[in-house]
Design a protein around this motif. Structure first.
Motif, PDB file in Angstrom:
ATOM      1  N   GLY A   1       3.692  15.982  -3.786  1.00  0.00           N
ATOM      2  CA  GLY A   1       3.329  15.419  -5.095  1.00  0.00           C
ATOM      3  C   GLY A   1       2.441  14.190  -5.068  1.00  0.00           C
ATOM      4  O   GLY A   1       2.172  13.596  -6.118  1.00  0.00           O
ATOM      5  N   MET A   2       1.962  13.747  -3.887  1.00  0.00           N
ATOM      6  CA  MET A   2       1.107  12.556  -3.829  1.00  0.00           C
ATOM      7  C   MET A   2      -0.270  12.844  -4.411  1.00  0.00           C
ATOM      8  O   MET A   2      -0.890  13.860  -4.095  1.00  0.00           O
ATOM      9  CB  MET A   2       0.959  12.078  -2.378  1.00  0.00           C
ATOM     10  N   THR A   3      -0.751  11.944  -5.261  1.00  0.00           N
ATOM     11  CA  THR A   3      -2.126  11.996  -5.762  1.00  0.00           C
ATOM     12  C   THR A   3      -2.989  11.161  -4.828  1.00  0.00           C
ATOM     13  O   THR A   3      -2.699   9.989  -4.602  1.00  0.00           O
ATOM     14  CB  THR A   3      -2.216  11.417  -7.193  1.00  0.00           C
ATOM     15  N   THR A   4      -4.044  11.750  -4.268  1.00  0.00           N
ATOM     16  CA  THR A   4      -4.888  11.016  -3.327  1.00  0.00           C
ATOM     17  C   THR A   4      -5.708   9.958  -4.070  1.00  0.00           C
ATOM     18  O   THR A   4      -5.883  10.029  -5.292  1.00  0.00           O
ATOM     19  CB  THR A   4      -5.855  11.950  -2.584  1.00  0.00           C
ATOM     20  N   MET A   5      -6.225   8.995  -3.316  1.00  0.00           N
ATOM     21  CA  MET A   5      -7.060   7.953  -3.912  1.00  0.00           C
ATOM     22  C   MET A   5      -8.265   8.559  -4.630  1.00  0.00           C
ATOM     23  O   MET A   5      -8.648   8.109  -5.711  1.00  0.00           O
ATOM     24  CB  MET A   5      -7.551   6.986  -2.825  1.00  0.00           C
TER      25      MET A   5
ATOM     26  N   GLU B   1      -2.114  15.747   8.940  1.00  0.00           N
ATOM     27  CA  GLU B   1      -0.971  16.600   8.613  1.00  0.00           C
ATOM     28  C   GLU B   1       0.035  15.860   7.729  1.00  0.00           C
ATOM     29  O   GLU B   1       0.640  16.452   6.829  1.00  0.00           O
ATOM     30  CB  GLU B   1      -0.306  17.093   9.898  1.00  0.00           C
ATOM     31  N   LEU B   2       0.204  14.557   7.985  1.00  0.00           N
ATOM     32  CA  LEU B   2       1.092  13.747   7.131  1.00  0.00           C
ATOM     33  C   LEU B   2       0.573  13.714   5.702  1.00  0.00           C
ATOM     34  O   LEU B   2       1.345  13.820   4.742  1.00  0.00           O
ATOM     35  CB  LEU B   2       1.204  12.328   7.685  1.00  0.00           C
ATOM     36  N   GLU B   3      -0.744  13.552   5.565  1.00  0.00           N
ATOM     37  CA  GLU B   3      -1.346  13.523   4.230  1.00  0.00           C
ATOM     38  C   GLU B   3      -1.132  14.849   3.510  1.00  0.00           C
ATOM     39  O   GLU B   3      -0.771  14.880   2.324  1.00  0.00           O
ATOM     40  CB  GLU B   3      -2.844  13.215   4.329  1.00  0.00           C
TER      41      GLU B   3
END
Length: 379
Positions: free
Chosen positions: A351-355, A342-344
């Motif tokens: 706006g976070m781009t995942t690895m 859920e945090l992810e």
């Protein structure tokens, strides 16, 4: 016939020339196998006759000031090796195995080329995010990932960015991998009681602005680190977790109160290292149907293999990363003990781009291959 001294010296010199980080000497029933780790991948190099195994072991033990009469216990040491104009620090790890003692040598150069966030592989967007948080006077920045994912190099780069005459920086590390001018670096020494936790307590009396703790390994260190960040210091450290989002529940698992984690965490950097396509033999090919679905591109780049990259098709490494910023909504979720998944999702929404997506972007840009990204992410 070469002497054992020449063999050991030759292996270290060749490994250094090949940009290897480690030399593995693995005993088998009939010989001693030699492998180099280059750009994170082990490569078979030589086999040495079995009768030379004890002599090579003894030579390395003498160099590292280890017990030559002990063959059934693990031993760790280090020695300096002069090569051309550069001195190498060589870390030695010996372990007894079924076919005799195994040795792994880690090669550490005394001087490291100055890294920047760009040269490490961080995207422009992530560079901007990191700089903004790094310039704050307090808080906690954590670099996370498995062993060998470039966490320490990232932290050293961040320290170098803040290393000015008006800032006091103190680190506690195990081991100190590279010397940084004007930074007070302390080596952990359990034999004298200098652990990460005890060292961190002492550092607070050194009037620091910025503190780096090599690794948060236990509850005591985690608790002191969080309280240090809460007391007006900028604290940088590493943690062994699989992603940026799992870092925060991991601190809760270590016994740190949720409200303290929420109050101190500023940034979590999740990262892996992928091999970069060799610039000398870079070429294009058509993508397969499966690759086209992932990349949305009709062509992709790869390395044909050449003398410069020892026919590997890759030379050097860069990171693929994800940057989780502790926004107000993320802090609220930490206090509520929300799951990592859920945090992810919350971070991606912010706006976070995942690895994974960062890796695919680097494939499209021609920096690495899809096979490399899938290899390190195990997907």
């Amino acid at each position: 016939m070469e002497s054992v001294v020449d063999i050991v010296d030759g292996l270290i010199e060749e490994a250094y020339a090949a940009r290897a980080s480690d030399i593995h000497l693995d005993p088998s029933p009939n010989d001693l196998k030699v492998r180099f780790r280059v750009d994170g991948v082990l490569e078979r190099k030589y086999t040495i006759p079995k009768h030379l195994h004890p002599e090579i072991i003894s030579r390395i033990k003498i160099l590292a000031h280890l017990r030559t009469d002990e063959h059934q216990a693990t031993q760790d040491g280090r020695f300096r090796f002069s090569h051309a104009a550069e001195a190498l620090d060589v870390r030695v790890s010996i372990a007894p195995t079924f076919y005799g003692e195994n040795i792994v040598l880690r090669l550490l150069t005394n001087r490291k080329e100055a890294s920047t966030l760009a040269s490490l592989g961080f995207s422009e967007k992530d560079q901007h995010t990191i700089r903004e948080v790094l310039n704050r006077p307090s808080g906690m920045i954590l670099s996370t990932g498995p062993t060998g994912s470039g966490k320490t190099t990232t932290l050293y780069t961040l320290l170098s960015m803040r290393n000015t005459s008006d800032v006091s920086i103190v680190t506690i590390e195990d081991p100190i991998e590279y010397a940084i001018d004007e930074v007070k670096q302390i080596q952990v020494n359990p034999r004298t009681g200098l652990t990460f936790a005890n060292g961190l307590r002492s550092i607070l009396r050194q009037d620091p602005n910025i503190i780096m703790v090599g690794e948060i390994r236990d509850t005591e260190t985690a608790s002191i680190a969080v309280n240090t960040a809460l007391s007006g210091h900028l604290l940088l450290s590493t943690l062994h977790t699989n992603s940026a989002a799992t870092t925060l529940p991991r601190l809760l698992d270590m016994g740190v109160d949720a409200y303290l984690v929420a109050s101190t965490i500023s940034l979590a950097i999740g990262q892996r290292l992928v091999r970069a396509i060799c610039e000398e033999c870079k070429d294009a090919r058509k993508t397969t149907d499966a690759e086209r679905q992932l990349l949305g591109a009709t062509t992709t780049l790869f390395g044909r293999g050449c003398e410069q990259c020892s026919n590997a098709g890759y030379r050097g490494r860069l990171c693929i990363s994800e940057i989780l910023v502790a926004t107000d909504s993320v802090r609220d979720a930490i206090v509520s003990k929300t799951s990592a998944k859920e945090l992810e999702a919350l971070a991606i929404k912010g706006g976070m781009t995942t690895m994974r997506d960062d890796g695919l972007q680097k494939v499209r840009a021609g920096h690495t291959t899809l096979q490399e990204v899938l290899r390190v992410l195990h997907t």
